[in-house]
Design a protein around this motif. Structure first.
Motif, PDB file in Angstrom:
ATOM      1  N   TRP A 281      57.193  18.779  13.593  1.00 48.10           N
ATOM      2  CA  TRP A 281      55.739  18.715  13.684  1.00 48.10           C
ATOM      3  C   TRP A 281      55.122  19.528  12.555  1.00 48.10           C
ATOM      4  O   TRP A 281      55.780  20.340  11.916  1.00 48.10           O
ATOM      5  N   ASP A 282      53.833  19.302  12.338  1.00 51.28           N
ATOM      6  CA  ASP A 282      53.105  20.044  11.304  1.00 51.28           C
ATOM      7  C   ASP A 282      51.628  20.027  11.669  1.00 51.28           C
ATOM      8  O   ASP A 282      51.248  19.543  12.745  1.00 51.28           O
ATOM      9  N   VAL A 283      50.787  20.558  10.789  1.00 47.46           N
ATOM     10  CA  VAL A 283      49.352  20.593  11.034  1.00 47.46           C
ATOM     11  C   VAL A 283      48.604  19.946   9.877  1.00 47.46           C
ATOM     12  O   VAL A 283      49.094  19.910   8.744  1.00 47.46           O
ATOM     13  N   ALA A 284      47.427  19.450  10.191  1.00 45.14           N
ATOM     14  CA  ALA A 284      46.574  18.787   9.195  1.00 45.14           C
ATOM     15  C   ALA A 284      45.136  19.226   9.408  1.00 45.14           C
ATOM     16  O   ALA A 284      44.755  19.625  10.513  1.00 45.14           O
ATOM     17  N   PRO A 285      44.301  19.134   8.357  1.00 46.53           N
ATOM     18  CA  PRO A 285      42.889  19.471   8.530  1.00 46.53           C
ATOM     19  C   PRO A 285      42.167  18.410   9.339  1.00 46.53           C
ATOM     20  O   PRO A 285      42.690  17.309   9.556  1.00 46.53           O
ATOM     21  N   LEU A 286      40.965  18.726   9.773  1.00 47.55           N
ATOM     22  CA  LEU A 286      40.148  17.730  10.456  1.00 47.55           C
ATOM     23  C   LEU A 286      39.821  16.601   9.486  1.00 47.55           C
ATOM     24  O   LEU A 286      39.656  16.823   8.285  1.00 47.55           O
ATOM     25  N   PRO A 287      39.723  15.372  10.001  1.00 52.33           N
ATOM     26  CA  PRO A 287      39.255  14.294   9.141  1.00 52.33           C
ATOM     27  C   PRO A 287      37.801  14.567   8.746  1.00 52.33           C
ATOM     28  O   PRO A 287      37.056  15.223   9.482  1.00 52.33           O
ATOM     29  N   ARG A 288      37.396  14.063   7.596  1.00 56.22           N
ATOM     30  CA  ARG A 288      36.074  14.370   7.062  1.00 56.22           C
ATOM     31  C   ARG A 288      35.051  13.293   7.379  1.00 56.22           C
ATOM     32  O   ARG A 288      35.338  12.105   7.349  1.00 56.22           O
ATOM     33  N   GLY A 289      33.829  13.756   7.660  1.00 54.28           N
ATOM     34  CA  GLY A 289      32.703  12.869   7.813  1.00 54.28           C
ATOM     35  C   GLY A 289      31.906  12.858   6.513  1.00 54.28           C
ATOM     36  O   GLY A 289      32.470  12.853   5.418  1.00 54.28           O
ATOM     37  N   ALA A 290      30.589  12.871   6.636  1.00 52.33           N
ATOM     38  CA  ALA A 290      29.737  12.858   5.448  1.00 52.33           C
ATOM     39  C   ALA A 290      29.892  14.127   4.622  1.00 52.33           C
ATOM     40  O   ALA A 290      29.677  14.123   3.409  1.00 52.33           O
ATOM     41  N   GLN A 291      30.267  15.219   5.277  1.00 49.89           N
ATOM     42  CA  GLN A 291      30.463  16.490   4.585  1.00 49.89           C
ATOM     43  C   GLN A 291      31.543  17.280   5.310  1.00 49.89           C
ATOM     44  O   GLN A 291      31.751  17.098   6.504  1.00 49.89           O
ATOM     45  N   PRO A 292      32.267  18.161   4.598  1.00 49.31           N
ATOM     46  CA  PRO A 292      33.315  18.942   5.258  1.00 49.31           C
ATOM     47  C   PRO A 292      32.726  20.028   6.148  1.00 49.31           C
ATOM     48  O   PRO A 292      31.722  20.661   5.786  1.00 49.31           O
TER      49      PRO A 292
END
Length: 426
Positions: free
Chosen positions: A289-300
């Motif tokens: 397993w690993d980690v990832a950032p949140l998916p982006r919307g109009a702005q981070p």
């Protein structure tokens, strides 16, 4: 022979003094109260043991309440009884009520005089989160953000690429749909793509990413703003993960097995949480397993998850309480807890070192948390915010499980909390 007898007699006379040198008497004591998983408790026990070894004249009693809700109830009861722990961990969202009631002692004056740590050593977003009415109430132990834990084996089996640092809401939903499976064709989902708590705190970063706000005025809030166009857009996207896309367990499935347990068992592709899950995730033996950032919307944007070491105003030994807080937030103290996986250290020197960014320890991409620091935002720090958040979260949950529309839930949340905002006004 006479010399030997004299030597033995001298050693006997010196024995009490030598014993006294070997074991210093306890001169100071303090109680430290925490909550969390068994793995989190073990992390704090290591910190306490290290402090006592370095400071043999100081004794720390570690008090442990596993459940977070029980912890807050116990803390409130202890304060009411006039017998709180000298030091306790509190999320920044929870400090205002205790500060307003005179239960906490400000740590700012102690930090200003410290020869061990100084303000500039900490990531500013974490330190600023614990400022309230002109005082610094607690020292942040971590500068975590919301991230996505993902099961690499399930991604591989589905032929889905691992999350990229710049992935979008659409990329995330596509991955979640590919990871959601009815493996035996009986009409019941056996593997879900996503697990996320349907609460305001999880929804918040997506509202910010869409250009919306939780409240009308972040500096001086008077009402929730979940009914604004941008907030409604994010709210609907969040709710659709369950009611439309069916990539999240419904209420019955979540009640049968919570999402973290489902992830640990290998039946969940992605799970939203802060750094605090890492010690538990490191117990996984059956898959990578690993980690990832949140998916982006109009702005981070992401949301700060930070607990601080706070001091009770009525501590009988404030010197001992501060000395422990200071040690816990020194390089040595933060390295101990960081190595257990529990925290994203609030000290830059530790966060940017191998104590945190250890490639031999999971998750491999811990840098994700540090990359999120510039995008961190906080919810309001105000006396009634915990009650406001709890009431709003019940409405978020209703919408998430299809018991109300987004418009109905947003309106109800606003109506239910309006009086709480008025009570918190200065």
């Amino acid at each position: 022979m006479r010399k030997l007898i004299l030597l033995l007699f001298t050693l006997l006379l010196m024995a009490p003094a030598l014993a006294g040198c070997a074991t210093a008497p306890i001169q100071h004591s303090t109680a430290f109260m925490v909550s969390g998983s068994k793995e989190e408790y073990d992390a704090y026990q290591k910190l306490v043991d290290s402090f006592q070894t370095a400071n043999p004249a100081y004794k720390v009693e570690l008090r442990y309440v596993p459940d977070d809700a029980d912890y807050l109830r116990r803390l409130a009861a202890d304060f009411a009884a006039g017998a709180p722990a000298d030091v306790m961990l509190l999320n920044y969202r929870r400090i205002a009520p205790f500060a307003d009631e005179g239960a906490l002692g400000a740590v700012g004056p102690y930090l200003a005089k410290s020869q061990v740590i100084k303000e500039g050593d900490f990531y500013q977003p974490a330190l600023d989160a614990f400022r309230y009415k002109g005082e610094l109430w607690c020292l942040p132990q971590n500068v975590s953000s919301l991230v996505i834990y993902y099961n690499k084996a399930l991604f591989d089996a589905a032929g889905v690429a691992y999350p990229a640092n710049d992935w979008t809401w659409a990329d995330f939903v596509a991955a979640a749909k590919a990871l959601t499976l009815d493996k035996n064709g009986d009409g019941v989902t056996d593997q879900y793509g996503v697990g996320i708590d349907p609460i305001l705190y999880r929804l918040a970063p997506f509202i910010w990413q869409a250009g919306g706000e939780l409240v009308d005025n972040p500096a001086n809030p008077t009402r929730l703003s979940l009914d604004s166009p941008a907030a409604r857009l994010a709210f609907q996207w969040f709710v659709d993960l369950q009611v439309k896309e069916k990539v999240v367990p419904d209420a019955a499935a979540e009640a049968a097995q919570d999402s973290q347990s489902r992830f640990l068992s290998g039946a969940l592709g992605m799970y939203f949480n802060s750094r605090r899950s890492v010690p538990t995730m490191r117990t996984i033996k059956d898959f990578d397993w690993d980690v990832a950032p949140l998916p982006r919307g109009a702005q981070p944007a992401s949301v700060l998850h930070s607990d601080g070491y706070c001091m009770a105003a009525k501590s009988k030994d404030k010197e001992a309480a501060w000395k422990f807080i200071e040690y816990a937030n020194s390089v040595t103290g933060q390295e101990i807890v960081a190595r257990t996986g529990r925290t994203v250290p609030s000290l830059r020197a530790v966060a940017e070192s191998a104590s945190f960014l250890d490639p031999a320890q999971k998750p491999v991409h811990s840098q994700v948390w540090l990359d999120a620091v510039p995008t961190l935002r906080t919810v309001p720090v105000m006396s009634n915010w915990p009650a406001i958040e709890d009431a709003a979260s019940k409405e978020v949950e209703r919408a998430f499980y299809g018991q109300a529309s987004v418009e109905e839930a947003a309106a109800a949340a606003s109506n239910l909390t309006q009086s709480l905002f008025k009570k918190s006004a200065p």
